[in-house]
Design a protein around this motif. Structure first.
Motif, PDB file in Angstrom:
ATOM      1  N   SER A 114      19.108 -11.461 -74.665  1.00 48.60           N
ATOM      2  CA  SER A 114      20.168 -11.902 -75.478  1.00 48.60           C
ATOM      3  C   SER A 114      19.923 -12.160 -76.657  1.00 48.60           C
ATOM      4  CB  SER A 114      20.713 -13.122 -74.705  1.00 48.60           C
ATOM      5  OG  SER A 114      19.907 -14.299 -74.919  1.00 48.60           O
ATOM      6  N   LEU A 115      18.546 -11.960 -77.060  1.00 44.29           N
ATOM      7  CA  LEU A 115      18.345 -12.122 -78.626  1.00 44.29           C
ATOM      8  C   LEU A 115      18.090 -10.724 -79.443  1.00 44.29           C
ATOM      9  CD1 LEU A 115      15.967 -15.248 -78.371  1.00 44.29           C
ATOM     10  CD2 LEU A 115      18.357 -14.927 -79.290  1.00 44.29           C
ATOM     11  N   THR A 116      18.603  -9.584 -78.806  1.00 43.77           N
ATOM     12  CA  THR A 116      18.290  -8.354 -79.707  1.00 43.77           C
ATOM     13  C   THR A 116      19.101  -8.455 -80.864  1.00 43.77           C
ATOM     14  OG1 THR A 116      20.223  -7.463 -78.463  1.00 43.77           O
ATOM     15  CG2 THR A 116      17.929  -6.756 -77.598  1.00 43.77           C
ATOM     16  N   GLY A 117      18.659  -8.070 -82.126  1.00 41.27           N
ATOM     17  CA  GLY A 117      19.142  -8.035 -83.292  1.00 41.27           C
ATOM     18  C   GLY A 117      19.101  -9.421 -84.017  1.00 41.27           C
ATOM     19  N   VAL A 118      18.570 -10.154 -83.531  1.00 44.62           N
ATOM     20  CA  VAL A 118      17.939 -11.559 -84.066  1.00 44.62           C
ATOM     21  C   VAL A 118      16.585 -11.484 -84.818  1.00 44.62           C
ATOM     22  CG1 VAL A 118      17.438 -13.964 -83.779  1.00 44.62           C
ATOM     23  CG2 VAL A 118      19.252 -13.003 -82.452  1.00 44.62           C
ATOM     24  N   ALA A 119      16.524 -11.816 -85.913  1.00 42.25           N
ATOM     25  CA  ALA A 119      15.307 -11.550 -86.699  1.00 42.25           C
ATOM     26  C   ALA A 119      14.146 -12.279 -86.013  1.00 42.25           C
ATOM     27  CB  ALA A 119      15.239 -12.288 -88.156  1.00 42.25           C
ATOM     28  N   ALA A 120      12.933 -11.482 -86.380  1.00 40.96           N
ATOM     29  CA  ALA A 120      11.992 -12.108 -85.409  1.00 40.96           C
ATOM     30  C   ALA A 120      11.335 -13.471 -85.374  1.00 40.96           C
ATOM     31  CB  ALA A 120      10.571 -11.183 -85.813  1.00 40.96           C
ATOM     32  N   PRO A 121      11.411 -14.043 -86.814  1.00 40.80           N
ATOM     33  CA  PRO A 121      10.887 -15.531 -86.815  1.00 40.80           C
ATOM     34  C   PRO A 121      12.113 -16.229 -85.967  1.00 40.80           C
ATOM     35  CG  PRO A 121      10.859 -14.585 -89.001  1.00 40.80           C
ATOM     36  CD  PRO A 121      11.470 -13.453 -88.127  1.00 40.80           C
ATOM     37  N   ARG A 168      14.004 -15.536 -83.562  1.00 39.43           N
ATOM     38  CA  ARG A 168      13.870 -15.372 -82.233  1.00 39.43           C
ATOM     39  C   ARG A 168      12.782 -15.959 -81.599  1.00 39.43           C
ATOM     40  NH1 ARG A 168      13.080  -9.152 -80.873  1.00 39.43           N
ATOM     41  NH2 ARG A 168      11.576  -9.427 -82.551  1.00 39.43           N
ATOM     42  N   ALA A 169      11.598 -16.123 -82.193  1.00 39.00           N
ATOM     43  CA  ALA A 169      10.445 -16.715 -81.960  1.00 39.00           C
ATOM     44  C   ALA A 169      10.531 -18.444 -81.988  1.00 39.00           C
ATOM     45  CB  ALA A 169       9.356 -16.493 -82.589  1.00 39.00           C
ATOM     46  N   ARG A 170      11.478 -18.919 -82.782  1.00 37.87           N
ATOM     47  CA  ARG A 170      11.818 -20.392 -82.922  1.00 37.87           C
ATOM     48  C   ARG A 170      12.712 -20.534 -81.629  1.00 37.87           C
ATOM     49  NH1 ARG A 170      12.377 -19.409 -88.357  1.00 37.87           N
ATOM     50  NH2 ARG A 170      14.816 -19.419 -88.054  1.00 37.87           N
ATOM     51  N   ARG A 171      13.725 -19.813 -81.352  1.00 33.71           N
ATOM     52  CA  ARG A 171      14.490 -20.212 -80.379  1.00 33.71           C
ATOM     53  C   ARG A 171      13.981 -20.037 -78.956  1.00 33.71           C
ATOM     54  NH1 ARG A 171      20.179 -16.607 -81.912  1.00 33.71           N
ATOM     55  NH2 ARG A 171      20.431 -17.435 -83.783  1.00 33.71           N
ATOM     56  N   LEU A 172      12.835 -19.155 -78.793  1.00 29.84           N
ATOM     57  CA  LEU A 172      12.403 -19.129 -77.529  1.00 29.84           C
ATOM     58  C   LEU A 172      11.271 -20.239 -77.240  1.00 29.84           C
ATOM     59  CD1 LEU A 172      11.480 -15.407 -77.709  1.00 29.84           C
ATOM     60  CD2 LEU A 172      13.194 -16.293 -76.003  1.00 29.84           C
ATOM     61  N   VAL A 173      10.619 -20.673 -78.432  1.00 31.81           N
ATOM     62  CA  VAL A 173       9.822 -21.983 -78.342  1.00 31.81           C
ATOM     63  C   VAL A 173      10.646 -23.002 -78.345  1.00 31.81           C
ATOM     64  CG1 VAL A 173       8.332 -23.464 -79.531  1.00 31.81           C
ATOM     65  CG2 VAL A 173       7.903 -21.121 -79.840  1.00 31.81           C
ATOM     66  N   GLY A 174      11.721 -22.981 -78.718  1.00 28.81           N
ATOM     67  CA  GLY A 174      12.809 -24.375 -78.498  1.00 28.81           C
ATOM     68  C   GLY A 174      13.362 -24.228 -77.127  1.00 28.81           C
ATOM     69  N   LEU A 175      13.500 -23.145 -76.469  1.00 24.41           N
ATOM     70  CA  LEU A 175      14.062 -22.894 -75.124  1.00 24.41           C
ATOM     71  C   LEU A 175      12.794 -23.651 -74.233  1.00 24.41           C
ATOM     72  CD1 LEU A 175      15.407 -21.889 -72.590  1.00 24.41           C
ATOM     73  CD2 LEU A 175      14.061 -19.715 -72.939  1.00 24.41           C
ATOM     74  N   LEU A 176      11.547 -23.293 -74.441  1.00 23.17           N
ATOM     75  CA  LEU A 176      10.382 -23.615 -73.612  1.00 23.17           C
ATOM     76  C   LEU A 176      10.122 -25.132 -73.715  1.00 23.17           C
ATOM     77  CD1 LEU A 176       8.044 -20.751 -73.721  1.00 23.17           C
ATOM     78  CD2 LEU A 176       9.636 -21.368 -72.079  1.00 23.17           C
ATOM     79  N   ALA A 177      10.474 -25.806 -75.200  1.00 24.77           N
ATOM     80  CA  ALA A 177      10.288 -27.168 -75.208  1.00 24.77           C
ATOM     81  C   ALA A 177      11.507 -28.088 -74.558  1.00 24.77           C
ATOM     82  CB  ALA A 177      10.321 -27.392 -76.937  1.00 24.77           C
ATOM     83  N   ARG A 178      12.560 -27.621 -74.563  1.00 29.41           N
ATOM     84  CA  ARG A 178      13.789 -28.362 -73.933  1.00 29.41           C
ATOM     85  C   ARG A 178      13.226 -28.224 -72.281  1.00 29.41           C
ATOM     86  NH1 ARG A 178      16.404 -25.470 -77.427  1.00 29.41           N
ATOM     87  NH2 ARG A 178      17.095 -23.631 -75.999  1.00 29.41           N
ATOM     88  N   LYS A 179      12.614 -27.418 -71.951  1.00 33.00           N
ATOM     89  CA  LYS A 179      12.119 -27.143 -70.527  1.00 33.00           C
ATOM     90  C   LYS A 179      10.990 -28.062 -70.139  1.00 33.00           C
ATOM     91  CE  LYS A 179      15.387 -24.288 -68.911  1.00 33.00           C
ATOM     92  NZ  LYS A 179      16.368 -24.351 -67.823  1.00 33.00           N
ATOM     93  N   GLY A 180      10.634 -28.718 -71.076  1.00 32.66           N
ATOM     94  CA  GLY A 180       9.261 -29.562 -70.900  1.00 32.66           C
ATOM     95  C   GLY A 180       7.896 -28.832 -71.060  1.00 32.66           C
ATOM     96  N   TYR A 181       7.924 -27.930 -71.554  1.00 30.32           N
ATOM     97  CA  TYR A 181       6.511 -27.036 -71.650  1.00 30.32           C
ATOM     98  C   TYR A 181       5.949 -27.547 -72.913  1.00 30.32           C
ATOM     99  CZ  TYR A 181       7.910 -24.009 -68.079  1.00 30.32           C
ATOM    100  OH  TYR A 181       8.357 -23.494 -66.811  1.00 30.32           O
ATOM    101  N   SER A 182       4.868 -27.824 -73.048  1.00 28.76           N
ATOM    102  CA  SER A 182       3.945 -28.364 -74.054  1.00 28.76           C
ATOM    103  C   SER A 182       3.936 -27.151 -75.313  1.00 28.76           C
ATOM    104  CB  SER A 182       2.203 -28.317 -73.738  1.00 28.76           C
ATOM    105  OG  SER A 182       1.805 -27.013 -73.712  1.00 28.76           O
ATOM    106  N   PRO A 183       3.934 -27.884 -76.409  1.00 30.55           N
ATOM    107  CA  PRO A 183       4.034 -26.900 -77.687  1.00 30.55           C
ATOM    108  C   PRO A 183       2.813 -25.790 -77.795  1.00 30.55           C
ATOM    109  CG  PRO A 183       4.168 -29.188 -78.420  1.00 30.55           C
ATOM    110  CD  PRO A 183       3.621 -29.246 -77.117  1.00 30.55           C
TER     111      PRO A 183
END
Length: 188
Positions: free
Chosen positions: A137-144, A146-161
């Motif tokens: 769902s992140l096609t067309g989103v700039a790489a930085p 996209r990376a921030r959003r994905l890391v944020g997703l994992l953080a909200r799910k409780g994964y370590s940084p």
């Protein structure tokens, strides 16, 4: 006397569920059974609900002890099932699962036993699956971004940084390699 009864409004559902005012154990049984009919609850959740309904603690304890004997209440089974479902289906990390179980009043040793089934390999695999699914769902989103959003997703799910950054970096690297390979194939 029959005409007086006919004029009274029927008791509402809560009033009927309460049973006779002098029988708190019956009230506790009915309230607990209705709750358990919908989903599994921890003993602490049921105690809280019974307290809110005005059931005396000693009556609630007797009913809940009996329900535990009958295995209608089983915090260990609840924790195991919840941990598995929350991790595999909702993608929560072990520490997020543990937090949710603690919020439901499950004892710490039972929480630890349930979360012990979630190992590092399983967390990594689930995190990768989450990132790959969200990446679509992140096609067309700039790489930085996209990376921030994905890391944020994992953080909200409780994964370590550390794990979140590592998984995102690896998946994005694979995707870039795949895109470069596709680009090479289409130009030939």
């Amino acid at each position: 006397m029959g005409s007086r009864d006919a004029m009274r409004p029927p008791p509402d559902d809560d009033e009927a569920a309460a049973g006779p005012p002098g029988d708190p154990e019956e009230v506790a049984r009915l309230v607990a059974l209705r709750m358990l009919d919908r989903r599994a609850y921890s003993r602490t959740e049921l105690e809280t609900a019974l307290r809110k309904k005005g059931v005396p603690d000693d009556a609630a304890e007797r009913v809940l002890d009996r329900f535990a004997e009958l295995r209608l209440i089983d915090d260990a089974a609840l924790a195991d099932g919840f941990a598995l479902a929350a991790h595999q289906e909702r993608g929560l990390a072990g520490r997020a699962v543990a937090l949710k179980l603690r919020q439901r009043g499950v004892a710490e040793d039972t929480v630890r036993a349930a979360v012990d089934g979630i190992d590092g390999d399983s967390e990594r695999a689930v995190a990768e699956r989450l990132v790959r699914r969200r990446l679509r769902s992140l096609t067309g989103v700039a790489a930085p971004a996209r990376a921030r959003r994905l890391v944020g997703l994992l953080a909200r799910k409780g994964y370590s940084p550390g794990l979140a950054h590592e998984v995102v970096r690896e998946v994005l690297r694979e995707m870039d390699d795949d895109e470069q390979l596709l680009g090479q194939l289409s130009s030939e």
